[in-house]
Design a protein around this motif. Structure first.
Motif, short mmCIF file in Angstrom:
data_model
loop_
_atom_site.label_atom_id
_atom_site.label_comp_id
_atom_site.label_asym_id
_atom_site.label_seq_id
_atom_site.Cartn_x
_atom_site.Cartn_y
_atom_site.Cartn_z
N UNK A 31 9.87 -6.62 32.77
CA UNK A 31 8.58 -7.25 32.48
C UNK A 31 7.78 -7.65 33.72
N UNK A 32 8.44 -8.18 34.73
CA UNK A 32 7.71 -8.72 35.89
C UNK A 32 7.76 -7.81 37.11
N UNK A 33 8.03 -6.54 36.89
CA UNK A 33 8.17 -5.58 37.97
C UNK A 33 6.81 -4.95 38.30
N UNK A 34 6.23 -5.33 39.43
CA UNK A 34 4.92 -4.79 39.82
C UNK A 34 4.96 -3.28 40.08
N UNK A 35 5.96 -2.75 40.80
CA UNK A 35 6.01 -1.29 41.00
C UNK A 35 6.18 -0.51 39.69
N UNK A 36 6.71 -1.17 38.67
CA UNK A 36 6.89 -0.49 37.38
C UNK A 36 5.54 -0.09 36.77
N UNK A 37 4.53 -0.90 36.96
CA UNK A 37 3.20 -0.58 36.42
C UNK A 37 2.63 0.68 37.06
N UNK A 38 2.74 0.76 38.38
CA UNK A 38 2.24 1.95 39.09
C UNK A 38 3.08 3.17 38.73
N UNK A 39 4.38 2.97 38.58
CA UNK A 39 5.26 4.07 38.19
C UNK A 39 4.88 4.58 36.80
N UNK A 40 4.59 3.67 35.88
CA UNK A 40 4.18 4.05 34.53
C UNK A 40 2.96 4.96 34.58
N UNK A 41 1.97 4.59 35.39
CA UNK A 41 0.75 5.41 35.50
C UNK A 41 1.06 6.78 36.08
N UNK A 42 1.85 6.82 37.14
CA UNK A 42 2.19 8.09 37.78
C UNK A 42 2.92 9.01 36.82
N UNK A 43 3.94 8.50 36.15
CA UNK A 43 4.74 9.34 35.25
C UNK A 43 3.92 9.80 34.05
N UNK A 44 3.07 8.93 33.53
CA UNK A 44 2.21 9.32 32.40
C UNK A 44 1.24 10.42 32.81
N UNK A 45 0.69 10.32 34.02
CA UNK A 45 -0.23 11.35 34.52
C UNK A 45 0.48 12.69 34.67
N UNK A 46 1.68 12.68 35.24
CA UNK A 46 2.43 13.92 35.44
C UNK A 46 2.81 14.52 34.08
N UNK A 47 3.27 13.69 33.16
CA UNK A 47 3.65 14.19 31.84
C UNK A 47 2.45 14.81 31.12
N UNK A 48 1.27 14.24 31.32
CA UNK A 48 0.06 14.79 30.70
C UNK A 48 -0.36 16.12 31.33
N UNK A 49 0.00 16.31 32.59
CA UNK A 49 -0.37 17.53 33.32
C UNK A 49 0.51 18.73 32.97
N UNK A 50 1.76 18.47 32.59
CA UNK A 50 2.74 19.55 32.41
C UNK A 50 3.15 19.62 30.94
N UNK A 51 2.84 20.73 30.31
CA UNK A 51 3.14 20.91 28.90
C UNK A 51 4.64 20.81 28.63
N UNK A 52 4.99 20.09 27.58
CA UNK A 52 6.39 19.97 27.17
C UNK A 52 7.16 18.88 27.88
N UNK A 53 6.48 18.07 28.70
CA UNK A 53 7.15 16.98 29.42
C UNK A 53 6.74 15.66 28.77
N UNK A 93 12.73 2.91 42.77
CA UNK A 93 11.49 2.58 43.46
C UNK A 93 10.34 3.38 42.90
N UNK A 94 9.17 3.08 43.43
CA UNK A 94 7.94 3.72 42.96
C UNK A 94 7.84 5.15 43.51
N UNK A 95 7.83 6.16 42.63
CA UNK A 95 7.81 7.55 43.10
C UNK A 95 6.40 8.03 43.44
N UNK A 96 6.34 9.02 44.30
CA UNK A 96 5.07 9.69 44.57
C UNK A 96 4.92 10.83 43.57
N UNK A 97 3.70 11.12 43.19
CA UNK A 97 3.44 12.18 42.21
C UNK A 97 4.08 13.50 42.63
N UNK A 98 3.95 13.88 43.90
CA UNK A 98 4.48 15.15 44.38
C UNK A 98 6.00 15.20 44.22
#
Length: 109
Positions: A31-53, A93-98
């Motif tokens: 709940x109180x993890x700040x990097x988790x919020x940024x990670x959520x955005x990154x992973x959601x963006x990647x999943x939206x970019x790649x069909x079937x993920x 930790x917070x992953x990079x999109x690449x």
């Protein structure tokens, strides 16, 4: 194809959501993890970019037995699952999109 000995598979029962057709990005958060919020955005963006993920977020505090079994020690922790639910990559930790895209390459073959 039978499950190989010693290979742990994750599915809807453990994660609370279905797997992606090609791969799944599983994010363990708290709940109180700040990097988790940024990670959520990154992973959601990647999943939206790649069909079937799919992107599945798991609240670590609500799934303590799974956290212990998988030896999740900090949040965010990201697991990359193949289509069968096998863990093919793991990172903390917070992953990079690449890096997420590169890890998905190992899951989708």
């Amino acid at each position: 194809m039978p499950e190989r000995a010693g290979v742990r598979r994750l599915g809807a029962a453990e994660l609370g959501a279905g797997l992606g057709r090609r791969a799944t990005l599983v994010q363990f958060s708290s709940a109180f993890c700040q990097p988790c919020r940024a990670t959520r955005r990154t992973l959601a963006e990647v999943a939206a970019m790649i069909e079937g993920v799919a992107h599945v977020e798991v609240d670590a505090e609500d799934h303590l037995a799974l956290v212990r079994e998988l030896e999740i020690e900090r949040t965010p922790t990201v697991l990359v699952l193949d289509a069968e639910g096998r863990i093919v990559r793991r990172a903390t930790g917070q992953p990079r999109r690449v890096d997420v895209i590169a890890a998905l390459g190992h899951a989708v073959g």
